[in-house]
Design a protein around this motif. Structure first.
Motif, PDB file in Angstrom:
ATOM      1  N   ILE A   1      43.832  41.385   2.230  1.00 17.68           N
ATOM      2  CA  ILE A   1      44.768  40.470   2.873  1.00 17.68           C
ATOM      3  C   ILE A   1      46.159  40.738   2.309  1.00 17.68           C
ATOM      4  N   GLY A   2      47.030  41.264   3.142  1.00 16.09           N
ATOM      5  CA  GLY A   2      48.387  41.596   2.728  1.00 16.09           C
ATOM      6  C   GLY A   2      48.632  43.090   2.790  1.00 16.09           C
ATOM      7  N   GLY A   3      49.560  43.501   3.662  1.00 17.41           N
ATOM      8  CA  GLY A   3      49.836  44.921   3.869  1.00 17.41           C
ATOM      9  C   GLY A   3      51.051  45.411   3.125  1.00 17.41           C
ATOM     10  N   GLY A   4      51.212  44.975   1.876  1.00 15.94           N
ATOM     11  CA  GLY A   4      52.254  45.522   1.028  1.00 15.94           C
ATOM     12  C   GLY A   4      51.703  46.652   0.179  1.00 15.94           C
ATOM     13  N   ILE A   5      52.468  47.051  -0.831  1.00 18.27           N
ATOM     14  CA  ILE A   5      52.095  48.196  -1.645  1.00 18.27           C
ATOM     15  C   ILE A   5      50.762  47.972  -2.350  1.00 18.27           C
ATOM     16  N   THR A   6      50.544  46.781  -2.911  1.00 20.59           N
ATOM     17  CA  THR A   6      49.299  46.507  -3.626  1.00 20.59           C
ATOM     18  C   THR A   6      48.092  46.648  -2.707  1.00 20.59           C
ATOM     19  N   GLY A   7      48.131  45.953  -1.584  1.00 19.33           N
ATOM     20  CA  GLY A   7      47.001  45.988  -0.669  1.00 19.33           C
ATOM     21  C   GLY A   7      46.738  47.367  -0.105  1.00 19.33           C
ATOM     22  N   LEU A   8      47.797  48.093   0.206  1.00 21.94           N
ATOM     23  CA  LEU A   8      47.634  49.427   0.784  1.00 21.94           C
ATOM     24  C   LEU A   8      47.073  50.411  -0.235  1.00 21.94           C
ATOM     25  N   CYS A   9      47.561  50.329  -1.487  1.00 23.05           N
ATOM     26  CA  CYS A   9      47.033  51.224  -2.522  1.00 23.05           C
ATOM     27  C   CYS A   9      45.581  50.899  -2.831  1.00 23.05           C
ATOM     28  N   ALA A  10      45.236  49.623  -2.802  1.00 22.08           N
ATOM     29  CA  ALA A  10      43.836  49.246  -2.980  1.00 22.08           C
ATOM     30  C   ALA A  10      42.987  49.804  -1.846  1.00 22.08           C
ATOM     31  N   ALA A  11      43.487  49.674  -0.625  1.00 20.45           N
ATOM     32  CA  ALA A  11      42.736  50.165   0.527  1.00 20.45           C
ATOM     33  C   ALA A  11      42.527  51.671   0.453  1.00 20.45           C
ATOM     34  N   ILE A  12      43.545  52.406   0.039  1.00 16.86           N
ATOM     35  CA  ILE A  12      43.420  53.856  -0.084  1.00 16.86           C
ATOM     36  C   ILE A  12      42.335  54.214  -1.096  1.00 16.86           C
ATOM     37  N   GLU A  13      42.352  53.549  -2.252  1.00 12.97           N
ATOM     38  CA  GLU A  13      41.347  53.831  -3.282  1.00 12.97           C
ATOM     39  C   GLU A  13      39.942  53.522  -2.782  1.00 12.97           C
ATOM     40  N   LEU A  14      39.778  52.421  -2.087  1.00 12.71           N
ATOM     41  CA  LEU A  14      38.461  52.048  -1.565  1.00 12.71           C
ATOM     42  C   LEU A  14      37.986  53.020  -0.487  1.00 12.71           C
ATOM     43  N   LEU A  15      38.898  53.409   0.394  1.00 10.32           N
ATOM     44  CA  LEU A  15      38.534  54.337   1.462  1.00 10.32           C
ATOM     45  C   LEU A  15      38.182  55.710   0.906  1.00 10.32           C
ATOM     46  N   GLU A  16      38.901  56.133  -0.117  1.00  9.36           N
ATOM     47  CA  GLU A  16      38.583  57.419  -0.736  1.00  9.36           C
ATOM     48  C   GLU A  16      37.191  57.416  -1.368  1.00  9.36           C
ATOM     49  N   GLN A  17      36.708  56.220  -1.698  1.00 10.53           N
ATOM     50  CA  GLN A  17      35.360  56.086  -2.277  1.00 10.53           C
ATOM     51  C   GLN A  17      34.313  55.757  -1.215  1.00 10.53           C
ATOM     52  N   GLY A  18      34.695  55.893   0.050  1.00  9.64           N
ATOM     53  CA  GLY A  18      33.730  55.762   1.132  1.00  9.64           C
ATOM     54  C   GLY A  18      33.461  54.349   1.613  1.00  9.64           C
ATOM     55  N   LYS A  19      34.292  53.375   1.237  1.00  9.45           N
ATOM     56  CA  LYS A  19      34.073  51.994   1.649  1.00  9.45           C
ATOM     57  C   LYS A  19      34.739  51.704   2.995  1.00  9.45           C
ATOM     58  N   ARG A  20      34.165  50.750   3.716  1.00  9.06           N
ATOM     59  CA  ARG A  20      34.768  50.272   4.968  1.00  9.06           C
ATOM     60  C   ARG A  20      35.796  49.201   4.620  1.00  9.06           C
ATOM     61  N   VAL A  21      37.015  49.387   5.082  1.00  7.82           N
ATOM     62  CA  VAL A  21      38.105  48.485   4.721  1.00  7.82           C
ATOM     63  C   VAL A  21      38.782  47.951   5.978  1.00  7.82           C
ATOM     64  N   VAL A  22      38.980  46.638   6.005  1.00  8.48           N
ATOM     65  CA  VAL A  22      39.803  45.984   7.025  1.00  8.48           C
ATOM     66  C   VAL A  22      41.003  45.374   6.305  1.00  8.48           C
ATOM     67  N   LEU A  23      42.189  45.704   6.783  1.00  9.16           N
ATOM     68  CA  LEU A  23      43.414  45.177   6.186  1.00  9.16           C
ATOM     69  C   LEU A  23      44.127  44.288   7.198  1.00  9.16           C
ATOM     70  N   LEU A  24      44.474  43.072   6.775  1.00  5.35           N
ATOM     71  CA  LEU A  24      45.165  42.106   7.626  1.00  5.35           C
ATOM     72  C   LEU A  24      46.568  41.857   7.099  1.00  5.35           C
ATOM     73  N   ASP A  25      47.545  41.853   7.981  1.00  4.61           N
ATOM     74  CA  ASP A  25      48.905  41.496   7.590  1.00  4.61           C
ATOM     75  C   ASP A  25      49.440  40.440   8.549  1.00  4.61           C
ATOM     76  N   ALA A  26      50.105  39.437   8.003  1.00  5.06           N
ATOM     77  CA  ALA A  26      50.612  38.345   8.829  1.00  5.06           C
ATOM     78  C   ALA A  26      51.738  38.781   9.737  1.00  5.06           C
ATOM     79  N   SER A  27      52.454  39.827   9.352  1.00  8.36           N
ATOM     80  CA  SER A  27      53.562  40.323  10.165  1.00  8.36           C
ATOM     81  C   SER A  27      53.331  41.804  10.460  1.00  8.36           C
ATOM     82  N   GLU A  28      54.195  42.679   9.933  1.00 10.01           N
ATOM     83  CA  GLU A  28      54.025  44.119  10.081  1.00 10.01           C
ATOM     84  C   GLU A  28      54.106  44.782   8.719  1.00 10.01           C
ATOM     85  N   ILE A  29      53.486  45.930   8.604  1.00 11.26           N
ATOM     86  CA  ILE A  29      53.471  46.658   7.340  1.00 11.26           C
ATOM     87  C   ILE A  29      54.905  46.896   6.863  1.00 11.26           C
TER      88      ILE A  29
END
Length: 428
Positions: A34-62
């Protein structure tokens, strides 16, 4: 003279990301970010690189929050000196945090290279500029503290200081060669593009309205959809809204504004920060100073100007520019913008684990480009492996900031009065 308009420079010069629709159905994920800033995006990248399914939600735009609206300094360490960090947290915990954040700029620039992010990245260092004798003493102490820890920092004085800063008004400047500058919007949107290339699902204009713990996971609700996830990471920072979590009580909101000139093309302009560093001074209500790749001069300070008239903003910018760089003559200021910062009373971030499978962070205190990059990765690793001892900081208990709204109002009033004094040439 052109019209001074309210617009974020970084958004103006950065290509818009591909359109992504709002969440309008029920989807499943291993982790919902939850949150498409630097923290959330870097977390998502790390999780995706490890093969996890990730959904990212942002209230506005990245990028439209603090991640894309900041000064673009890639700083090492925290707002406070490293000795103070260790005095506050203890030598073991504070020492680890100093090490992690001291190396954070390298993590940012490595990520930029790995994913080919075009964001005006320059690993040329930053300059912390002393505006008076007290500032010199502060920088001498900071320099000694970081050098004791093996950091590549140097205190510049005399002709060397003037050469780097481009002004005779600075008595000394701390050059931190670990650091640098970026276009923060381009960095953030570049991270978002990497998330999508790795297979992450990104939904913009999808503010979270509810968060419920269920058997074996979490249900994240938006206006038109929901995410069923095993785990959740909340990384909304100063832009946290709504009553679906208690994160808003863990910080108080502050503001930071910037004013950008039209591109400058002259020998006098080329002498300003000519070695490519971004900078900020040691004033209690600081001024930040940097250039972009098109030659613009960017000035900033604590507070907000989205509620002030154009003449006030111009006079403030003129006052700072003519003090430090009178050789530039009259500047044509082009745009201004204001962003939010999540502050904590001790100027240190806080990590939370309110329930199993739910983590959050707040309190970057204006150091989000680097801190968000390493903390996002660290929280992802925790969700993957559950090793809290490898986090930059231990999780803390619920720790509300007392009178958060009042603090925000008092600080903003003080900043506005100080800037009014600068405009009226009473203070500088």
């Amino acid at each position: 003279m052109s019209e001074l308009r309210q617009q974020c420079l970084w958004e103006h010069i950065t290509a818009r990301p591909p359109h992504t629709a709002a969440l309008a159905s029920a989807v499943k994920a291993d982790v919902c970010v939850i949150g498409g800033g630097i923290t959330g995006l870097c977390a998502a990248i790390e999780l995706l690189e490890q093969g996890k399914r990730v959904v990212l939600l942002d209230a506005s735009e990245i990028g439209t929050g603090g991640s894309g609206r900041n000064v673009g300094l890639v700083n090492a360490g925290t707002w406070i000196p490293p000795d103070e960090v260790e005095q506050t947290l203890g030598s073991a915990v504070g020492g680890r945090l100093n090490t992690v954040l001291g190396g954070a700029p390298a993590e940012v620039f490595a990520l930029i290279e790995r994913y080919g992010i075009d964001c005006q990245a320059h690993n040329d260092g930053t300059l912390h500029m002393a505006h008076n004798a007290n500032g010199v003493a502060d920088l001498k102490s900071r320099c000694e503290q970081w050098q004791r820890r093996g950091a590549d920092v140097e205190l510049l004085t005399g002709a060397q200081c003037i050469d780097y800063c481009g002004t005779e008004k600075i008595e000394a400047a701390l050059l931190d060669r670990r650091a640098g500058t970026i276009n923060p919007m381009a960095y953030t949107r570049g991270l978002g593009a990497a998330v999508q290339r790795l297979g992450g699902q990104v939904f913009q204009h999808s503010p979270v309205l509810g968060l419920e713990q269920q058997a074996g996971g979490w249900l994240v609700k938006t206006a038109r959809g929901e995410v069923n996830a095993d785990k959740v990471l909340i990384s909304t920072g100063a832009y946290t809204e709504g009553d679906w979590c208690n994160l808003r009580g863990q910080f108080f909101r502050g503001y930071y504004y910037q004013v950008a000139s039209k591109p400058l093309d002259s020998a006098a302009a080329d002498a300003v920060l000519k070695h490519g560093q971004g900078s900020w001074d040691t004033r209690l209500v600081l001024s930040s100073i940097r250039r972009d790749d098109d030659g613009r001069l960017l000035l900033g300070s604590m507070g907000r100007v989205d509620n002030k008239p154009a003449w006030f903003i111009r006079r403030w910018a003129d006052r700072i520019q003519t003090h430090y760089f009178p050789q530039l003559g009259k500047i044509d200021w082009e745009m201004h913008w204001t962003g939010c910062i999540d502050f904590t009373p001790d100027h240190l971030m806080r990590l939370f684990e309110p329930a199993p499978g739910l983590v959050s962070v707040t309190g970057y205190n204006g150091r989000g480009n680097t801190t968000g990059t390493v903390v996002g990765k660290a929280l992802a690793q925790f969700l993957l492996h559950g090793q809290a001892g490898k986090l930059p900081l231990p999780f803390c208990a619920d720790k509300p900031v007392s009178a958060a709204g009042l603090r925000t109002g008092v600080y903003e009033t003080g900043f506005s009065l100080y800037h009014a004094g600068q405009v009226l040439r009473v203070v500088l």
